[in-house]
Design a protein around this motif. Structure first.
Motif, PDB file in Angstrom:
ATOM      1  N   ASP A  93       3.136  13.776   4.157  1.00  0.00           N
ATOM      2  CA  ASP A  93       2.518  15.110   4.194  1.00  0.00           C
ATOM      3  C   ASP A  93       1.150  15.078   3.522  1.00  0.00           C
ATOM      4  OD1 ASP A  93       5.521  15.190   3.975  1.00  0.00           O
ATOM      5  OD2 ASP A  93       5.131  17.236   4.665  1.00  0.00           O
ATOM      6  N   GLY A  94       0.180  15.709   4.151  1.00  0.00           N
ATOM      7  CA  GLY A  94      -1.147  15.778   3.551  1.00  0.00           C
ATOM      8  C   GLY A  94      -2.081  14.688   4.038  1.00  0.00           C
ATOM      9  N   VAL A  95      -1.527  13.501   4.310  1.00  0.00           N
ATOM     10  CA  VAL A  95      -2.387  12.395   4.770  1.00  0.00           C
ATOM     11  C   VAL A  95      -2.189  12.117   6.263  1.00  0.00           C
ATOM     12  CG1 VAL A  95      -0.772  10.519   4.182  1.00  0.00           C
ATOM     13  CG2 VAL A  95      -3.228  10.068   4.158  1.00  0.00           C
ATOM     14  N   HIS A  96      -1.104  12.633   6.840  1.00  0.00           N
ATOM     15  CA  HIS A  96      -0.803  12.361   8.245  1.00  0.00           C
ATOM     16  C   HIS A  96      -1.349  13.430   9.178  1.00  0.00           C
ATOM     17  CE1 HIS A  96       1.943  12.973  11.802  1.00  0.00           C
ATOM     18  NE2 HIS A  96       1.492  11.757  12.006  1.00  0.00           N
ATOM     19  N   ASN A  97      -1.887  12.965  10.292  1.00  0.00           N
ATOM     20  CA  ASN A  97      -2.209  13.874  11.388  1.00  0.00           C
ATOM     21  C   ASN A  97      -1.910  13.138  12.693  1.00  0.00           C
ATOM     22  OD1 ASN A  97      -3.016  16.167  12.783  1.00  0.00           O
ATOM     23  ND2 ASN A  97      -4.920  16.397  11.635  1.00  0.00           N
ATOM     24  N   ASP A  98      -1.959  13.853  13.797  1.00  0.00           N
ATOM     25  CA  ASP A  98      -1.560  13.273  15.080  1.00  0.00           C
ATOM     26  C   ASP A  98      -2.587  13.674  16.142  1.00  0.00           C
ATOM     27  OD1 ASP A  98       0.816  12.078  16.708  1.00  0.00           O
ATOM     28  OD2 ASP A  98       0.263  13.906  17.787  1.00  0.00           O
ATOM     29  N   CYS A  99      -3.044  12.684  16.903  1.00  0.00           N
ATOM     30  CA  CYS A  99      -4.063  12.959  17.931  1.00  0.00           C
ATOM     31  C   CYS A  99      -3.577  14.015  18.923  1.00  0.00           C
ATOM     32  CB  CYS A  99      -4.423  11.677  18.676  1.00  0.00           C
ATOM     33  SG  CYS A  99      -5.164  10.416  17.629  1.00  0.00           S
TER      34      CYS A  99
ATOM     35  N   LYS B 208     -12.919   6.987   4.743  1.00  0.00           N
ATOM     36  CA  LYS B 208     -13.176   5.622   4.289  1.00  0.00           C
ATOM     37  C   LYS B 208     -12.144   4.662   4.905  1.00  0.00           C
ATOM     38  CE  LYS B 208     -14.867   2.362   1.512  1.00  0.00           C
ATOM     39  NZ  LYS B 208     -16.127   1.711   1.828  1.00  0.00           N
ATOM     40  N   ARG B 209     -10.873   4.991   4.759  1.00  0.00           N
ATOM     41  CA  ARG B 209      -9.853   4.081   5.272  1.00  0.00           C
ATOM     42  C   ARG B 209      -8.844   4.857   6.117  1.00  0.00           C
ATOM     43  NH1 ARG B 209      -7.144  -0.581   1.579  1.00  0.00           N
ATOM     44  NH2 ARG B 209      -9.353  -1.039   1.315  1.00  0.00           N
ATOM     45  N   VAL B 210      -8.634   4.377   7.321  1.00  0.00           N
ATOM     46  CA  VAL B 210      -7.782   5.081   8.285  1.00  0.00           C
ATOM     47  C   VAL B 210      -6.743   4.119   8.860  1.00  0.00           C
ATOM     48  CG1 VAL B 210      -7.731   6.262  10.537  1.00  0.00           C
ATOM     49  CG2 VAL B 210      -9.619   6.699   8.936  1.00  0.00           C
ATOM     50  N   MET B 211      -5.481   4.546   8.856  1.00  0.00           N
ATOM     51  CA  MET B 211      -4.466   3.816   9.611  1.00  0.00           C
ATOM     52  C   MET B 211      -4.254   4.543  10.935  1.00  0.00           C
ATOM     53  SD  MET B 211      -0.382   3.021   9.070  1.00  0.00           S
ATOM     54  CE  MET B 211      -0.500   2.496   7.386  1.00  0.00           C
ATOM     55  N   PHE B 212      -4.531   3.838  12.021  1.00  0.00           N
ATOM     56  CA  PHE B 212      -4.372   4.396  13.368  1.00  0.00           C
ATOM     57  C   PHE B 212      -3.102   3.791  13.959  1.00  0.00           C
ATOM     58  CE2 PHE B 212      -5.511   3.660  17.984  1.00  0.00           C
ATOM     59  CZ  PHE B 212      -5.385   4.983  18.399  1.00  0.00           C
ATOM     60  N   ALA B 213      -2.044   4.589  14.019  1.00  0.00           N
ATOM     61  CA  ALA B 213      -0.756   4.093  14.532  1.00  0.00           C
ATOM     62  C   ALA B 213      -0.449   4.791  15.858  1.00  0.00           C
ATOM     63  CB  ALA B 213       0.349   4.351  13.513  1.00  0.00           C
TER      64      ALA B 213
ATOM     65  N   THR C  25       0.843  -1.191   0.000  1.00  0.00           N
ATOM     66  CA  THR C  25       0.000   0.000   0.000  1.00  0.00           C
ATOM     67  C   THR C  25       0.882   1.246   0.000  1.00  0.00           C
ATOM     68  OG1 THR C  25      -0.182  -0.230   2.406  1.00  0.00           O
ATOM     69  CG2 THR C  25      -2.040  -1.008   1.110  1.00  0.00           C
ATOM     70  N   VAL C  26       0.275   2.377  -0.310  1.00  0.00           N
ATOM     71  CA  VAL C  26       0.970   3.674  -0.327  1.00  0.00           C
ATOM     72  C   VAL C  26       0.109   4.658   0.470  1.00  0.00           C
ATOM     73  CG1 VAL C  26       2.141   3.270  -2.532  1.00  0.00           C
ATOM     74  CG2 VAL C  26      -0.167   4.269  -2.516  1.00  0.00           C
ATOM     75  N   PRO C  27       0.677   5.804   0.846  1.00  0.00           N
ATOM     76  CA  PRO C  27      -0.093   6.750   1.664  1.00  0.00           C
ATOM     77  C   PRO C  27      -1.444   7.119   1.060  1.00  0.00           C
ATOM     78  CG  PRO C  27       2.210   7.376   1.679  1.00  0.00           C
ATOM     79  CD  PRO C  27       2.090   6.239   0.718  1.00  0.00           C
ATOM     80  N   SER C  28      -1.524   7.193  -0.275  1.00  0.00           N
ATOM     81  CA  SER C  28      -2.792   7.623  -0.875  1.00  0.00           C
ATOM     82  C   SER C  28      -3.885   6.552  -0.783  1.00  0.00           C
ATOM     83  CB  SER C  28      -2.567   8.027  -2.338  1.00  0.00           C
ATOM     84  OG  SER C  28      -2.058   6.926  -3.064  1.00  0.00           O
ATOM     85  N   ASP C  29      -3.530   5.354  -0.345  1.00  0.00           N
ATOM     86  CA  ASP C  29      -4.556   4.332  -0.089  1.00  0.00           C
ATOM     87  C   ASP C  29      -5.338   4.635   1.182  1.00  0.00           C
ATOM     88  OD1 ASP C  29      -4.040   2.712  -2.327  1.00  0.00           O
ATOM     89  OD2 ASP C  29      -2.338   1.775  -1.314  1.00  0.00           O
ATOM     90  N   PHE C  30      -4.866   5.607   1.934  1.00  0.00           N
ATOM     91  CA  PHE C  30      -5.523   5.947   3.203  1.00  0.00           C
ATOM     92  C   PHE C  30      -6.046   7.385   3.152  1.00  0.00           C
ATOM     93  CE2 PHE C  30      -2.282   2.778   3.933  1.00  0.00           C
ATOM     94  CZ  PHE C  30      -2.958   1.822   4.670  1.00  0.00           C
ATOM     95  N   ASP C  31      -7.212   7.598   3.741  1.00  0.00           N
ATOM     96  CA  ASP C  31      -7.720   8.969   3.872  1.00  0.00           C
ATOM     97  C   ASP C  31      -7.002   9.687   5.004  1.00  0.00           C
ATOM     98  OD1 ASP C  31      -9.672   8.566   1.888  1.00  0.00           O
ATOM     99  OD2 ASP C  31     -10.877   7.475   3.351  1.00  0.00           O
ATOM    100  N   LEU C  32      -6.503   8.896   5.943  1.00  0.00           N
ATOM    101  CA  LEU C  32      -5.851   9.485   7.116  1.00  0.00           C
ATOM    102  C   LEU C  32      -4.882   8.462   7.705  1.00  0.00           C
ATOM    103  CD1 LEU C  32      -5.701  11.713   9.357  1.00  0.00           C
ATOM    104  CD2 LEU C  32      -7.597  10.536  10.489  1.00  0.00           C
ATOM    105  N   ILE C  33      -3.667   8.894   7.947  1.00  0.00           N
ATOM    106  CA  ILE C  33      -2.713   8.107   8.730  1.00  0.00           C
ATOM    107  C   ILE C  33      -2.528   8.873  10.025  1.00  0.00           C
ATOM    108  CG2 ILE C  33      -0.343   7.241   8.882  1.00  0.00           C
ATOM    109  CD1 ILE C  33      -0.421   6.924   5.812  1.00  0.00           C
ATOM    110  N   LEU C  34      -3.050   8.294  11.092  1.00  0.00           N
ATOM    111  CA  LEU C  34      -3.209   9.014  12.350  1.00  0.00           C
ATOM    112  C   LEU C  34      -2.281   8.432  13.412  1.00  0.00           C
ATOM    113  CD1 LEU C  34      -5.045  11.096  13.906  1.00  0.00           C
ATOM    114  CD2 LEU C  34      -6.483   9.134  14.503  1.00  0.00           C
TER     115      LEU C  34
END
Lengths: 338, 338
Positions: B258-264, B304-309, B224-233
């Motif tokens: 950048d653009g897909v990552h955010n942090d709680c 739609k799709r979120v990676m929660f790390a 997978t690549v970052p664009s497969d996710f709406d959010l990498i959190l």
């Protein structure tokens, strides 16, 4: 797919204990199981400057040995489940950081060995892991320092107090090896039992109701009786807690455990000649006994079916000072020799 | 049966998040997600005499709410996975002792929410559980008291320091409900990463390499690549750690987040106007954000799709004083909205 009966889980796969290692310290070497441990480590042999680091090193060496005995390497391990009594489970984090194995922290107080085994067996049953390590450890000096008094103080211990074992246990779990390894047939994750015991130096009494509940609930869930087991082995209830467990099981559930029950906290020390008061305790107590002595007996056919019901007291050094009681828990794993 | 790709696990079953609850305190109410939480609790509303007891009560109420929202009862829950930052995970033990649900203690520091979700999903995949709760919590005052300084001391905090969230998150997991719940597609249990950071007030830097490794390893394992996710959190890297994560991912793995990552830790507080230095932290940070805000967006189809790390720093209050570095870890869970 595993099957759930009540609160008990029967595994479909043969979850094998491919190898295990139980290691301990000098005090434990002088006990009745002294020659059963895979290795005895003196403080000097462990090296390191602090008790906490010695505890990490004890765990690291025990896990290394268990993996070595499996004929595999750390790279073959898909998961390692570990926890310990040190604040924030740092004995595990520091001891295991060099292995590069996906690490799941577990906290079950002195019941941790059973909980790591349940987690590892569940992961293998799910298909998500092929090989997994379950392990834990404790160290007398780091535990006394953290939970009780500075060792230099030389404080008196109460008759109900237990002696934290310096020891570690590790088991490598797998499935489908085609070898005659002992297997985990079933498991029972316990519920928290809190009957209001507020004496943090009498943890046997705090944990006995949890052990009673887990052992008796498992038997009800699976239509088994004590004679279906060669050994029902509690973690570290010690003398006080073991007596209470048998009384409670008989009075409340009509289940007679006499003759089939023993306790790792009573087995690991010479209760007459070693000054351990009510017996051994600590995550390393049941872990080191199970992963050495008991696994050997299962492999040699001296034991066929064993219920291992490890016990834990879910307190901190702060909670009794805030007036809290001591919640107990017990997790059980059923082993069968092949 | 789950499938393993490298160190990543792809679940076969649709592991559903049937319901969830994210609750927080007054400071968090003033942040950008203030209206997203299921409940805000003032210290007075939580009652109890001590911060530790308030933390337990916050967890208890959050779990109650999540179970209530599932339309089921505590008796329907086959397992509860929980852990927290208090020594010996006592917020969980005391907060959850009344539910009577089989209790598995987990320790993942601030990554605990992801680890409890992975354990619960694995238990459901194995067939051993039908319904399971995953939860965790933290409390600013109990954390400051235990890990840093007495609050009354009013000590200066460093610019890299993070602010422990008073918050809790709980999710009820099940499978085969036939409803359009968000599902857990996959998971990745992290390995411990220790690059030698010794500054316990810069946990973002200590955890960033672990987050990088988990996120990039998962993508390699699953093509997978970052664009497969709406959010990498990520959990709570804060400002310092988030910048480091993006730099590391780009430099070492050529992966642009950048653009897909955010942090709680950046989302939960107003970074300009709330005095939180590098951002939020604590088990309750990522747990409360995931179980309220993120789950709502997944349910509404906004994500739609979120990676929660989630990320954790595996230190204690003692280990830095003994010269130890701060090991980091990150566990990931992949969610999909239906």
């Amino acid at each position: 797919m595993a099957v759930r009966n009540g609160k008990s889980i029967i595994f479909e796969k043969k979850i094998e204990i491919v190898s295990s290692a139980g290691c301990a310290g000098e005090m434990e070497e002088k006990g009745p199981l002294g020659t059963e441990f895979d290795r005895i480590f003196t403080g000097k042999e462990l090296g390191k400057k602090t008790w906490e680091q010695k505890e990490s090193e004890l765990l690291r060496r025990t896990v290394s040995l268990a993996i070595e005995k499996s004929g595999m390497t750390a790279e073959d391990m898909d998961a390692i489940y570990s926890g310990d009594l040190l604040n924030q489970c740092t004995a595990s984090a520091f001891g295991l950081r060099g292995f590069g194995i996906p690490f799941s922290g577990v906290y079950g107080a002195c019941s941790t060995m059973a909980l790591t085994l349940i987690n590892a067996a569940t992961a293998i049953e799910s298909g998500g892991c092929m090989n997994a390590v379950a392990c834990t450890c404790s160290h007398f000096c780091s535990a006394e320092k953290q939970f009780r008094m500075p060792l230099e103080y030389g404080g008196q211990r109460t008759p109900t107090a237990q002696w934290t074992v310096t020891g570690a246990g590790a088991a490598v779990l797998s499935s489908g090896t085609g070898k005659n390894n002992p297997v985990i047939l079933a498991a029972h994750t316990g519920t928290i039992c809190d009957l209001g015991i507020k004496d943090a130096t009498n943890m046997g009494a705090a944990m006995a109701p949890a052990a009673k509940k887990t052992i008796c609930d498992f038997m009800k869930d699976t239509n088994t009786v004590p004679s279906d087991f060669d050994l029902i082995l509690t973690g570290d209830l010690g003398a006080v807690g073991s007596t209470l467990l048998r009384e409670l099981a008989q009075k409340e559930d009509g289940i007679v455990l006499d003759g089939v029950h023993n306790d790792c906290g009573l087995m690991i020390f010479d209760m007459k000649n070693q000054d351990v008061h009510s017996g051994g305790s600590g995550c390393g107590c049941s872990a080191s006994v199970l992963c050495s002595h008991i696994m050997k007996l299962l492999r040699r056919g001296k034991l066929k079916r064993v219920m291992f019901a490890a016990t834990g007291a879910l307190l901190s050094a702060v909670s009794p000072l805030q007036g809290e009681s001591v919640p107990g828990i017990s997790h059980a794993v059923i082993f069968e020799g092949q």
